[in-house]
Design a protein around this motif. Structure first.
Motif: not given
Length: 502
Positions: A167-193
């Protein structure tokens, strides 16, 4: 104020909340002092400019994350980064601060010369040029974590063929529409994303090794918005701010004295959002509430995403990364096209600046905090490290106000050095205290580099804003510990201080 030709009376490092707050206080309380702000990035805002992940927002209310001198006027109390940046930009424009900011200036070293009462600050510019600026006083508003390097948990992604993002280096052009995503973590950043990506992604899984205590509340503060309709803006803000400060204080202290009651309250809110059959184990950490910061869930957004089926929470340890996702130690496989490592921050002290006095390097881990903003036997330097149990800006406000009083005292006494003096005998009599008893990973990992804290005030970074504010405002700046000296005075013992002529 100074006896040498300096570029500034005060050099502020960082144009985020802390640096802008100090500049605003100087405009109000030290108008006859010159100051400059150096910012290593191309924009102001600090954290709020650095992080660009979906949904980036405050994890505390803006009536306390906002400044004491500038009302928060938005309808939402839990604000997103663009709204926070608008707030900061309005402040620097309306208060004449913007002209003092130099962007693309990274501070790499700072040395204080006692004979001239002058900091010589080495700057690295974006184009590779090195330059030096001088100042009488150095104010570090550079935050608490490493902007260049996040925490690396040592993952080896092996056969995984998808994208891996921190998350500290998030790409501007990330296309995640229709994709399966795993967010590793349970802190404030993960809970937001997780809820922010769930509206476009095929599915988002929050993979946690350990659950986190979560606290849901409305993003809008009903009382604040009502008061703004019937009272002047400043009055409504002041009432709401104090109400929220008291609620934060009461909530934290109740968690420490009656953790079981707070557990039940948190469970009740989650049950209301997810229903009676929710997986309680997934929301039960192995520690009490407020042993780590609570994770804020505004408007139940995470729980609503879970109810809709677009998001889920999975607890488990990672065995390995495979071509199509993650395999857990239990043998279960989670599919992913994108893996986001919301695994935390890496703590940094004093903005990673090489600080020295008369050429002798300073090891902050061997210095005691003084009133949560200065350090033992370190002259003309202040820093902001916000509260662990309340909003960052609360500390930034009281530190800025206090340092302005110190600067005015120096001017009134014709002294050029302000230094918290801790003698060898005094230090030997202090009892050390572990104020960083939070179990948060970034805190525990960084404890070895953190300054010391005593049990007794003022040699500590206290964690009680209500008490701190009273002390910082009411107690005199001249407290027999903060020595005011003329340049060239080498006295270390309080009784040997070169007193200024009145």
């Amino acid at each position: 104020m100074t006896i040498a030709n300096t570029d500034f009376d005060v050099l502020i490092v960082g144009a985020g909340i802390s640096g802008i707050g100090m500049a605003a206080h100087m405009e109000m309380h030290c108008p006859d002092h010159s100051y400059g702000i150096v910012e290593m990035r191309d924009n102001l805002g600090g954290t709020w400019d650095l992080f660009r992940y979906p949904g980036i927002r405050s994890d505390s209310d803006m009536h306390t994350l906002g400044f004491v001198f500038e009302p928060w006027k938005h309808e939402k109390s839990i604000a997103d980064a663009p709204a926070i940046l608008d707030y900061l930009n309005r402040i620097v424009d309306e208060r004449g601060i913007r002209e003092h900011i130099r962007y693309g200036h990274r501070v790499v070293a700072a040395d204080f010369d006692r004979s001239t009462a002058q900091w010589t600050v080495t700057i690295q510019t974006k184009d590779g040029e090195k330059k030096r600026l001088t100042a009488n006083f150095l104010y570090l508003g550079s935050g608490y974590y490493d902007y260049d390097e996040p925490y690396d948990p040592g993952f080896e992604f092996g056969d995984f063929k998808g994208q891996v993002i921190h998350p500290q280096f998030w790409p501007e052009d990330l296309d995640y529409a229709g994709k399966k995503v795993i967010v590793i973590g349970s802190g404030a950043t993960a809970v937001t994303i997780v809820p922010s990506m769930a509206d476009k992604a095929a599915h988002v899984t929050m993979l946690q090794r350990t659950p986190t205590w979560m606290f849901s509340r409305p993003a809008k503060d009903g009382l604040a918005n009502f008061l703004r309709k019937i009272l002047p803006e400043e009055t409504a803000y002041r009432i709401t701010r104090w109400k929220n400060i008291k609620l934060q204080d009461i909530g934290f202290k109740r968690a420490r004295t009656k953790p079981e009651k707070v557990r039940k309250m948190l469970y009740k809110r989650i049950e209301k959002a997810l229903g009676k059959d929710y997986d309680k184990e997934a929301f039960t950490p192995p520690y009490d509430p407020w042993d780590q910061r609570l994770c804020l869930v505004p408007d139940d957004d995470l729980f609503e995403a879970m109810n809709s089926g677009t998001a889920s929470v999975k607890t488990g340890r990672i065995a390995r990364f495979v071509e199509g996702g993650v395999e857990l130690e239990s043998g279960e496989r989670l599919e992913a096209d994108i893996i986001i490592t919301a695994t935390g921050l890496k703590l940094a002290v004093a903005g990673k600046i090489d600080v020295s006095v008369d050429g002798e390097q300073i090891d902050f881990a061997q210095r005691y905090y003084y009133k949560g903003c200065m350090f033992s036997n370190l002259p003309n330097l202040a820093v902001v490290f916000g509260y662990l149990n309340a909003s960052w800006t609360l500390r930034a406000d009281i530190n800025s106000d206090y340092i302005c009083r110190v600067l005015n005292r120096m001017k009134a006494t014709d002294t050029q050095i302000a230094e918290p003096v801790l003698t060898e005998a005094g230090e030997a009599a202090l009892e050390e205290d572990d104020i960083f008893d939070f179990s948060s990973g970034y805190i525990q990992r960084g404890k070895a580099i953190m300054p010391k804290n005593a049990v007794a005030y003022p040699w500590r970074l206290n964690q009680d804003y209500v008490l701190d504010r009273k002390r910082m405002v009411e107690e005199p700046v001249d407290d027999d510990l903060l020595a005011f000296k003329r340049a060239g005075a080498n006295a270390r013992e309080p009784g040997e201080i070169l007193e200024a002529a009145e």
